[in-house]
Design a protein around this motif. Structure first.
Motif, short mmCIF file in Angstrom:
data_model
loop_
_atom_site.label_atom_id
_atom_site.label_comp_id
_atom_site.label_asym_id
_atom_site.label_seq_id
_atom_site.Cartn_x
_atom_site.Cartn_y
_atom_site.Cartn_z
N PRO A 334 0.85 -1.19 0.00
CA PRO A 334 0.00 0.00 0.00
C PRO A 334 0.89 1.25 0.00
O PRO A 334 1.87 1.30 0.73
CB PRO A 334 -0.76 -0.11 1.33
CG PRO A 334 -0.72 -1.56 1.69
CD PRO A 334 0.57 -2.09 1.14
N VAL A 335 0.53 2.24 -0.83
CA VAL A 335 1.40 3.43 -0.96
C VAL A 335 1.64 4.12 0.39
O VAL A 335 2.71 4.67 0.61
CB VAL A 335 0.85 4.47 -1.97
CG1 VAL A 335 1.08 4.02 -3.39
CG2 VAL A 335 -0.61 4.77 -1.73
N GLU A 336 0.65 4.06 1.29
CA GLU A 336 0.79 4.78 2.56
C GLU A 336 1.95 4.23 3.40
O GLU A 336 2.44 4.91 4.29
CB GLU A 336 -0.47 4.68 3.45
CG GLU A 336 -1.75 5.17 2.81
CD GLU A 336 -2.34 4.16 1.86
OE1 GLU A 336 -2.51 2.99 2.27
OE2 GLU A 336 -2.60 4.52 0.69
N LEU A 337 2.34 2.99 3.14
CA LEU A 337 3.41 2.40 3.95
C LEU A 337 4.79 2.81 3.46
O LEU A 337 5.78 2.53 4.11
CB LEU A 337 3.31 0.87 3.91
CG LEU A 337 2.09 0.24 4.57
CD1 LEU A 337 2.15 -1.27 4.44
CD2 LEU A 337 2.01 0.65 6.03
N LYS A 338 4.84 3.45 2.28
CA LYS A 338 6.15 3.62 1.65
C LYS A 338 6.51 5.08 1.43
O LYS A 338 5.70 5.99 1.64
CB LYS A 338 6.16 2.84 0.33
CG LYS A 338 6.14 1.31 0.55
CD LYS A 338 7.46 0.84 1.13
CE LYS A 338 7.53 -0.64 1.39
NZ LYS A 338 8.76 -1.07 2.02
N ALA A 339 7.73 5.32 0.97
CA ALA A 339 8.27 6.67 0.85
C ALA A 339 7.55 7.47 -0.24
O ALA A 339 6.93 6.91 -1.14
CB ALA A 339 9.77 6.60 0.55
N PHE A 340 7.70 8.81 -0.16
CA PHE A 340 6.96 9.72 -1.05
C PHE A 340 7.28 9.56 -2.53
O PHE A 340 6.48 9.86 -3.38
CB PHE A 340 7.23 11.17 -0.64
CG PHE A 340 8.62 11.66 -0.98
CD1 PHE A 340 9.67 11.48 -0.09
CD2 PHE A 340 8.88 12.28 -2.19
CE1 PHE A 340 10.96 11.91 -0.40
CE2 PHE A 340 10.17 12.71 -2.52
CZ PHE A 340 11.20 12.52 -1.62
N TYR A 341 8.50 9.05 -2.83
CA TYR A 341 8.96 9.07 -4.22
C TYR A 341 8.55 7.83 -5.02
O TYR A 341 8.91 7.68 -6.17
CB TYR A 341 10.49 9.19 -4.25
CG TYR A 341 11.19 8.15 -3.38
CD1 TYR A 341 11.21 6.80 -3.74
CD2 TYR A 341 11.79 8.50 -2.17
CE1 TYR A 341 11.82 5.85 -2.94
CE2 TYR A 341 12.40 7.56 -1.36
CZ TYR A 341 12.40 6.23 -1.75
OH TYR A 341 12.99 5.28 -0.96
N MET A 342 7.81 6.91 -4.41
CA MET A 342 7.56 5.64 -5.09
C MET A 342 6.41 5.73 -6.08
O MET A 342 5.35 6.28 -5.80
CB MET A 342 7.30 4.55 -4.07
CG MET A 342 8.56 4.19 -3.28
SD MET A 342 8.29 2.80 -2.21
CE MET A 342 9.91 2.68 -1.43
N GLN A 343 6.61 5.12 -7.24
CA GLN A 343 5.64 5.14 -8.33
C GLN A 343 4.45 4.24 -7.99
O GLN A 343 4.63 3.07 -7.65
CB GLN A 343 6.33 4.61 -9.61
CG GLN A 343 5.44 4.41 -10.79
CD GLN A 343 4.95 5.72 -11.39
OE1 GLN A 343 5.65 6.74 -11.35
NE2 GLN A 343 3.76 5.71 -11.94
N PRO A 344 3.21 4.78 -8.09
CA PRO A 344 2.05 3.90 -7.90
C PRO A 344 1.88 2.98 -9.11
O PRO A 344 2.27 3.32 -10.23
CB PRO A 344 0.87 4.87 -7.79
CG PRO A 344 1.46 6.24 -7.71
CD PRO A 344 2.83 6.17 -8.30
N ASP A 345 1.25 1.83 -8.87
CA ASP A 345 0.96 0.88 -9.93
C ASP A 345 -0.18 1.44 -10.78
O ASP A 345 -1.23 1.77 -10.24
CB ASP A 345 0.55 -0.45 -9.27
CG ASP A 345 0.41 -1.57 -10.29
OD1 ASP A 345 0.48 -1.29 -11.51
OD2 ASP A 345 0.24 -2.72 -9.84
#
Ligand code: 4AD
Ligand code: MG
Length: 442
Positions: A334-345
């Protein structure tokens, strides 16, 4: 003296030979320089075990040599520094298949009451004496293993067109979340020790294509676990025109090259560490991949229920890794668990194109990586969502203004990699002078 006309005569001295190289000097008289590990006599014979950092050697002293050297021999105790000379003889009872028939000893530095003996010491005592503990065979093996792993990591990357580039250690902004920053006073301005070179590597990848950093990184981690240091070393490759899948392929190839290289090059060190080699031999690419969602299902079947959106901790990681005989990629968090710069699927924007590589045997996450956001508007939104000041990332956003391309990279935690490959319980033994929540000494 005019050079070239008068022959230069070297002073009298003899070149020392490293203990690890003595097997090639059988039958010769050599000089070895090292430290006494122990010293004992047995009837007419005395034995001295020496170490020089490369290996250990047994020196034997007999008969009239013993009588001639008696006063010096009396002074040899644990850690006395010496130069010894003698004849290299085959001896199949000793490791290395040789011993030294000693005929001379010079004392270089004496030693009185070395604090670390053969008896068991507590970990705090050993850590307080880390500067001396480093001399023990297990610690020497770990430092050698670490050096070999660094060499193998760098060789793989150098041979595959990655250019080493050194990002700064003093930085104006966070790379990995603001809660673990070490702040410093930079001439009256706030600055931080680098948590990751990644943001700068993204700039360098746009200049050089494939790049990597190898250096120390810092996290003010309040975690007191066997996996956490406040200062640790990372290898961070970053690639332009590289998407999520390719990023995983580079990771598994790199880890395979390092593990198989260690098996080839470090049998002695793995022996001292009593590493189970079977567990390393099966480390061959490709590695299995499971999504966060699949991981929750797998954990649920084994009685560990995690709600969607919750982070996975050490017990979860261990249970997941147990299901496989080699490292496993955990993907699509889930995007909320990861750093700001990560590309969403793109097919499910709730998920980040991120992967953690979990090592077997409970060693946990050894690599964290992701595809990076290359769209300017999306990146700006993410910074705001993460409460980060876009002004501090102005230069980073420029990378999305001028020829932005999909790009990806990852960070290998060196101490965790060494701990896993060496089979040691705690990362504190994999670095010379560990820095943790509770330790800044020596
Ligand atoms: O997962 P992390 O936080 O990822 C990054 O920093 C990315 N910016 C890297 C990148 O993509 N260039 O850290 C990467 C790895 C972890 O998987 C772990 O092995 C190690 O660094 N690590 C630590 N090792 C020891 N002590 C700590 N406190 C660590 N924090 C992370
Ligand atoms: Mg991580």
């Amino acid at each position: 003296m005019t050079l070239g006309t008068t022959a230069w005569v070297p002073p009298q001295w003899s070149m020392t030979v490293k203990i690890a190289e003595l097997a090639g000097h059988r039958g010769e008289t050599v000089t070895v320089a090292g430290w006494v590990v122990h010293h004992r006599s047995s009837g007419q014979i005395e034995f001295i075990v020496l170490r020089d950092g490369s290996a250990q050697l047994q020196a034997v002293i007999r008969g009239d040599v013993r009588a001639r050297l008696a006063s010096r021999l009396d002074q040899l105790v644990q850690e006395t520094a010496v130069r010894v000379s003698g004849m290299v003889r085959p001896d199949y009872r000793n490791t290395g298949g040789i011993e030294l028939e000693m005929d001379d000893v010079q004392i270089v530095g004496d030693s009185e009451g070395f604090p670390i003996g053969p008896k068991a010491h507590g970990i705090d005592f050993l850590m307080d004496h880390r500067h001396l503990w480093l001399r023990s065979p297990r610690q020497v093996a770990l430092m050698r293993l670490r050096a070999a792993i660094i060499r193998l990591l760098r060789n793989f990357l150098d041979e595959n067109g990655f250019v080493i580039a050194d990002p700064p250690v003093i930085t104006p902004s966070a790379a990995e979340g603001s809660t673990t920053l070490f702040a410093i006073d930079y001439f009256g301005e706030p600055a931080y020790l680098s948590q990751s070179g990644q943001l700068y590597l993204e700039a360098l990848a746009m200049a050089l294509g494939r790049v990597y950093a190898f250096g120390p990184t810092f996290r003010a981690e309040k975690s007191k676990t066997r996996r956490h240091l406040t200062e640790f070393w990372m290898v961070e490759p970053e690639m332009a025109f590289c998407e999520f899948e390719e990023n995983l392929v580079w990771q598994e190839r790199l880890v395979e090259a390092v593990v198989q290289g260690v098996l080839r090059e470090c049998p002695a060190e793995l022996g001292v560490l009593e590493r189970d080699l079977g567990r390393l031999q099966s480390v061959r690419a490709p590695f299995p991949r499971i999504t966060y969602e699949e991981a929750l299902a797998l954990l649920g079947r084994r009685g560990l229920t995690v709600k969607w959106g919750e982070d996975l901790g050490a017990p979860h990681e261990t249970m997941l890794a147990e299901a496989f005989d080699r490292p496993v990629f955990l993907t699509h968090f889930p995007v909320e668990l990861k750093a700001f710069y990560m590309q969403p699927d793109t097919s499910d924007p709730r998920l980040a194109l991120a992967a953690d590589l979990l090592a077997p045997e409970g060693y946990g996450e050894i690599i964290g990586g992701s595809q990076r956001i290359h769209d300017l508007a999306l990146l700006q939104r993410r910074l705001v969502e993460h409460d980060l000041d876009p002004e501090r990332y102005r230069w980073y956003m420029d990378l999305r203004r001028y020829g932005s391309v999909p790009h990806s990279g990852f960070g290998v935690g060196l101490e965790r990699l060494v701990a896993w490959i060496g089979g040691v319980e705690h990362v504190r033994e994999t670095v010379a002078f560990p820095r943790t929540l509770t330790r800044l000494w020596p």
